[in-house]
Design an enzyme around this catalytic site. Sequence first.
Site, short mmCIF file in Angstrom:
data_model
loop_
_atom_site.label_atom_id
_atom_site.label_comp_id
_atom_site.label_asym_id
_atom_site.label_seq_id
_atom_site.Cartn_x
_atom_site.Cartn_y
_atom_site.Cartn_z
N THR A 4 7.72 8.85 -2.08
CA THR A 4 7.95 7.62 -2.84
C THR A 4 8.29 7.91 -4.30
OG1 THR A 4 6.36 6.56 -1.39
CG2 THR A 4 6.91 5.40 -3.43
N GLY A 8 -0.75 11.06 -3.29
CA GLY A 8 -2.18 11.24 -3.49
C GLY A 8 -2.50 12.66 -3.92
N GLU A 62 2.71 3.99 4.52
CA GLU A 62 3.21 4.35 5.86
C GLU A 62 3.97 3.18 6.50
OE1 GLU A 62 2.64 7.38 6.39
OE2 GLU A 62 0.73 7.89 5.45
C1 LIG Z 1 -2.77 3.84 -2.26
C2 LIG Z 1 -1.38 4.33 -1.99
C3 LIG Z 1 -1.18 5.64 -1.62
C4 LIG Z 1 0.12 6.15 -1.42
N1 LIG Z 1 0.28 7.48 -1.10
C5 LIG Z 1 1.55 7.99 -1.02
C6 LIG Z 1 1.77 9.41 -0.81
O1 LIG Z 1 0.83 10.19 -0.68
N2 LIG Z 1 3.04 9.87 -0.79
C7 LIG Z 1 4.10 9.03 -0.93
O2 LIG Z 1 5.24 9.50 -0.91
N3 LIG Z 1 3.94 7.68 -1.11
C8 LIG Z 1 2.68 7.13 -1.17
N4 LIG Z 1 2.52 5.77 -1.36
C9 LIG Z 1 3.67 4.89 -1.49
C10 LIG Z 1 3.87 4.01 -0.28
O3 LIG Z 1 4.31 4.76 0.80
C11 LIG Z 1 4.87 2.87 -0.62
O4 LIG Z 1 4.30 2.07 -1.62
C12 LIG Z 1 5.15 2.02 0.60
O5 LIG Z 1 5.98 2.74 1.48
C13 LIG Z 1 5.82 0.66 0.28
O6 LIG Z 1 7.03 0.86 -0.36
P1 LIG Z 1 7.37 0.14 -1.74
O7 LIG Z 1 6.23 0.34 -2.66
O8 LIG Z 1 8.71 0.63 -2.12
O9 LIG Z 1 7.47 -1.40 -1.40
P2 LIG Z 1 8.79 -2.30 -1.53
O10 LIG Z 1 9.76 -1.89 -0.49
O11 LIG Z 1 9.24 -2.33 -2.93
O12 LIG Z 1 8.17 -3.72 -1.12
C14 LIG Z 1 8.17 -4.84 -1.97
C15 LIG Z 1 8.48 -6.07 -1.14
O13 LIG Z 1 9.82 -6.03 -0.70
C16 LIG Z 1 9.92 -6.30 0.67
N5 LIG Z 1 11.00 -5.54 1.28
C17 LIG Z 1 11.41 -4.29 0.98
N6 LIG Z 1 12.42 -3.93 1.80
C18 LIG Z 1 12.62 -4.95 2.66
C19 LIG Z 1 13.51 -5.19 3.76
N7 LIG Z 1 14.37 -4.26 4.13
N8 LIG Z 1 13.43 -6.37 4.41
C20 LIG Z 1 12.56 -7.30 4.03
N9 LIG Z 1 11.68 -7.14 3.01
C21 LIG Z 1 11.72 -5.97 2.33
C22 LIG Z 1 8.57 -5.90 1.25
O14 LIG Z 1 8.26 -6.66 2.40
C23 LIG Z 1 7.61 -6.20 0.09
O15 LIG Z 1 7.12 -7.51 0.22
C24 LIG Z 1 1.22 5.27 -1.55
C25 LIG Z 1 1.01 3.92 -1.90
C26 LIG Z 1 -0.26 3.45 -2.11
C27 LIG Z 1 -0.46 2.00 -2.48
#
Ligand SMILES: Cc1cc2nc3c(=O)[nH]c(=O)nc-3n(C[C@H](O)[C@H](O)[C@H](O)COP(=O)(O)OP(=O)(O)OC[C@H]3O[C@@H](n4cnc5c(N)ncnc54)[C@H](O)[C@@H]3O)c2cc1C
Lengths: 604, 604
Positions: free
Chosen positions: B84, B123, B366
């Site tokens: 991410t 993490g 995930e």
């Molecule tokens: C506690 C925690 C630990 C984590 N650990 C790791 C880690 O170890 N390594 C790592 O790489 N990542 C990590 N992450 C990141 C995590 O994998 C991402 O936050 C997660 O995949 C969600 O992606 P985003 O944040 O880009 O959400 P976004 O995609 O920005 O979501 C925002 C909104 O947009 C909507 N949206 C996005 N795309 C679409 C679509 N195509 N159609 C409809 N709606 C959509 C979603 O439904 C959501 O409501 C961690 C996150 C957290 C909170």
Amino acid sequence: MVAKMNPDLKKERENASFDPEKITNFLYGGQESVKRKRELDVHPMSVHTRMFLPTLYGQATEQQKDKWLKLAENYTIIGTYAQTEIGHGTFVRGLETTATYDPKTQEFILNTPTLSASKWWPGGMGKTSNYVVLMAQLYIYGKSYGIHPFMLQIRSLEDHKPLPGVTVGDIGPKFGYDVMDNGFLSLNNVRIPRENMLMKYSRVEPDGTYVRPPSTKLAYGTMVQVRAGIVMFSGMNLAKAVTIATRYSCVRRQSEMKPGHPEPQVLDYVTQQYKLFPYLAAAYAFWLTGQTMMSVYTTSSSQISKGDISVLPELHALSAGLKALSSSMANVGMEECRLACGGHGYSHASGLPRLYTNATPASTAEGEHVVLMLQTARYLMKSYNQSLQGEKLAGSVAYLSGVQLVPAAGRTRNMLDLGALCDAFRHRAARIVGEAAAQLRSEMQGGKDQADAWNASSVDLTKAAMAHSQYFVVKTFAERLTDSRLDSSISAVLTRLCQLHALHGLVTNSGDFLEDGYLTGSDIRQARRHINALMAKLRPDAVALVDAFDFPDGILNSILGRYDGNVYQHLLEWAKASPLNKTDVHQSYHKYLKPFLEANRAKL
Amino acid sequence: MVAKMNPDLKKERENASFDPEKITNFLYGGQESVKRKRELDVHPMSVHTRMFLPTLYGQATEQQKDKWLKLAENYTIIGTYAQTEIGHGTFVRGLETTATYDPKTQEFILNTPTLSASKWWPGGMGKTSNYVVLMAQLYIYGKSYGIHPFMLQIRSLEDHKPLPGVTVGDIGPKFGYDVMDNGFLSLNNVRIPRENMLMKYSRVEPDGTYVRPPSTKLAYGTMVQVRAGIVMFSGMNLAKAVTIATRYSCVRRQSEMKPGHPEPQVLDYVTQQYKLFPYLAAAYAFWLTGQTMMSVYTTSSSQISKGDISVLPELHALSAGLKALSSSMANVGMEECRLACGGHGYSHASGLPRLYTNATPASTAEGEHVVLMLQTARYLMKSYNQSLQGEKLAGSVAYLSGVQLVPAAGRTRNMLDLGALCDAFRHRAARIVGEAAAQLRSEMQGGKDQADAWNASSVDLTKAAMAHSQYFVVKTFAERLTDSRLDSSISAVLTRLCQLHALHGLVTNSGDFLEDGYLTGSDIRQARRHINALMAKLRPDAVALVDAFDFPDGILNSILGRYDGNVYQHLLEWAKASPLNKTDVHQSYHKYLKPFLEANRAKL
Ligand SMILES: Cc1cc2nc3c(=O)[nH]c(=O)nc-3n(C[C@H](O)[C@H](O)[C@H](O)COP(=O)(O)OP(=O)(O)OC[C@H]3O[C@@H](n4cnc5c(N)ncnc54)[C@H](O)[C@@H]3O)c2cc1C
Ligand SMILES: Cc1cc2nc3c(=O)[nH]c(=O)nc-3n(C[C@H](O)[C@H](O)[C@H](O)COP(=O)(O)OP(=O)(O)OC[C@H]3O[C@@H](n4cnc5c(N)ncnc54)[C@H](O)[C@@H]3O)c2cc1C
Ligand SMILES: [Ca+2]
């Protein structure tokens, strides 16, 4: 240097169909109030101002006010409201703290006789307050007279040390309220003068004679106000969460909607609109309903203060249900907004976790959710039975006597019509109230006593209270839009929000409308199509609709929700400023990690 | 001294209809596993073990494993999984970090070329890890080959300082995960040898020739496992919350149910049962469904490793929907359990706030909830269209071709019958899938292109995925009860839980079953009566049912949920030990309060 606005947000603001300032004026009751609001510093409300002072105003005699009010108003004494104990919150009559009158010395002797009698939760009591209003069981000559309020000094005004017989402290860390020292308090034979009982209503004479209050219902008045306030508070908290998530959803671009096209703003996903817009609508609904409740109360309060308390039971039941509904919906909605921000919502940089943890007590304190819903239900059952006996009902329950419960078949409905939507919610509420009453009756006919029958029917009773409260909100929202001062550009967009609020409530509870055939499957499908169409119409106005709430950045406290939309660079700056980043190599490396790594390497 | 058990809890345990140990054995897969589980120390899962090591196992060549695996397994190097970025989580293809091959030196040059390209969230990356698996866009001779994994050392093994070109730190405080240093990482022309690309599948030859992977779907396998794991994890977290709230609800006595009677245990309120028992049932449902998913995957994994990946798309779609459903339901349920504990739920002493804040990322990380539901929906649409074209479907979507969509009128149903309940959920899923497909078609016939039609139908598509997933859970729960090894005392009580799970899902979504007349209003009323009756039957077994989850106090970390039920005295001890209570008068008095009070007094 003026910070540049994120271009996506800029475009959103240019494309709105109306001027958000007009809605701001509507929400805050006119241009003048908006001006005042913007000039005011905002102070967090402490229990001192929210509970301690009002109790003095409401329950102290004139003499008592002369003695304490000025000191309290100028913060020479700092007080809290000490009602809840470890063992009792909901059940006030069960409180165990005692105030035993000693006619010889004309004093009350205060005790928390058991472990579970320790006062627990009062805000600011742990370390800050030097006074409390103590709610305790009054005993005179061995006889109990129920719960009464007493002024009790708990800490010295000289050195702030707890007074003799007083054990007081902080109850420890909590979900939120990080800076609030909610406290515990136990009392061991602490004596206070007779004059420290707040005696505006009940009195204890020097010889121990007890004088009853004229009515026990007067306390309801404050509760109505407090709960109408929570309806507003819930609307506002939801409004804050929606502001953050909506602005961020216009800045955030993610995924490929069409092959080869640039990534869309996530607010262009209909699913994202479906996450946020119903709560945007709910925020408006509760904000306006809270205001209406407040003004209904103010209108009737002169009547009440003249001793005519006939409207109180109804206002009380209504405000209980609305408080429970609005605070629980705000809970769910604030979290939905956080989740709609994806991973970044989970960071404190979003402001959403703190907003949630500080707001969520609203559904527990000042009356727990289910307990309040059952209070509303009790009033509904009473009213419904009166109407069955031919009495004409008034106020918010008037509809219970008028509704035609047999739905006409084969009607076609315009599911966008606010009148038709109000009718549907009214019908649903009346039907569910009627069925809960029938269940209660049948449980009793089956041999249960009143209490067991009530308990056995309680799930349906809370359902009835919920349906009643939702109907009131939909109706109130619709009525507020008939305000002739509303500019047409504004009323158009607010009408869409009102329709969305009603239709969303309808499809998420569609079974309630289908169960008796009042609506048909095709009505529900129509409703779903309307929701999609409304969301498409609301999409270009979404940012203006949250801007209209007029929360300054300093209040939102959110990098994701910044007015200028400059999210990513501020996220990075904020992170770099985090305490863990003071050094490139954190002290924990030297303490734990280095020896660990070295030991592991040695094992190879 | 052995702590005495709270008498209410003692009685609960004596009155249970079965021995919880038997269910414990069932839940953990036999007596032997329970024994092992109890002997094991429980370590929190870090990203090192959860993601870094598995990626090495899965994506490294044998040579690469020889080089790094031992170091990683013995914690000489500590790694994390860096995918991410600030700007991209969901949309992996949109990641901006680049790995540009330099054939002259046979190195990759790593860069995060923009602000939004900074890695964000991994993490343990902020302060702890010295290695990461970096996901980056591979460029060779100016051409992009998509996202690939690279082994990158970020900190010195000597002094833990960030290596040249590496900027790394902690992303700041969060809702939960207090002790986890989720990190950011930016890279400026960092060079790594060609051999650091994990090359089990794709390869880059020394001269820059790119060799494609045999299939791009192989990565799905790990995702299925991870998501099945989250289904279990969600079930377990819900189980913990329900354990705490159920035990406490037997210790907590509040309010007067019958005039003159002692205060009842709050679990005797039917509304309290209605708060908790549906989540008790859901915890069992997800626990068992997660296990089933895992074992389905294990069964097919030899087939998969032999290159036959025909089952993968289905498993992938199924696990995505189940992960989304279970984690969102766990979110809601954990908070409902907290609220069911009244005020005390809000204290960290309850353990519930920390449980929630640490578990809630499961619905974002995930795979974000809606994004996953739409993936499941895509598979459902594809399958449904295949079945329309006469193909026979297999596996979890087989039912889509077989269902009779026109309901027979006038049937009477036994709403307690698990077969009838499964039929109802199957019918609902099939109908909603069919309607979503019809909507998609009609949007396209109305002139929208594929992408716009998909977006316009997406609310209904997620609804279809939800209905499909819920059907699978109900069916799986029911099937697990046909296990012939189950003792009859156990299968009786588990059958009640399964019925409750299905019936609760049915009444809370009653519109879905009524909309096309499949069920009638009287079926729904019957369902509600059955729920009340089931809750009454489950009430005496509630404590035994949560005891069976077998969480030791050390894992629950909750004063309210203590096995011995000695809540109040431990609450008080816990509070007294809070840091704020080290001194009777807190330092803030001298610093702020004293001058404030004195100034106010002077003003009088
Ligand atoms: C506690 C925690 C630990 C984590 N650990 C790791 C880690 O170890 N390594 C790592 O790489 N990542 C990590 N992450 C990141 C995590 O994998 C991402 O936050 C997660 O995949 C969600 O992606 P985003 O944040 O880009 O959400 P976004 O995609 O920005 O979501 C925002 C909104 O947009 C909507 N949206 C996005 N795309 C679409 C679509 N195509 N159609 C409809 N709606 C959509 C979603 O439904 C959501 O409501 C961690 C996150 C957290 C909170
Ligand atoms: C942040 C915070 C601040 C607070 N500040 C103050 C303060 O300043 N001063 C003060 O005095 N108190 C304060 N409180 C305490 C608060 O008022 C109580 O926690 C609240 O009234 C709920 O009561 P309880 O905790 O006893 O819940 P309980 O009554 O124990 O509720 C537990 C469960 O039992 C159920 N239940 C209880 N009775 C019934 C019934 N009759 N029928 C059906 N179900 C029932 C409830 O629905 C709930 O699910 C505060 C609490 C919090 C969390
Ligand atoms: Ca929360």
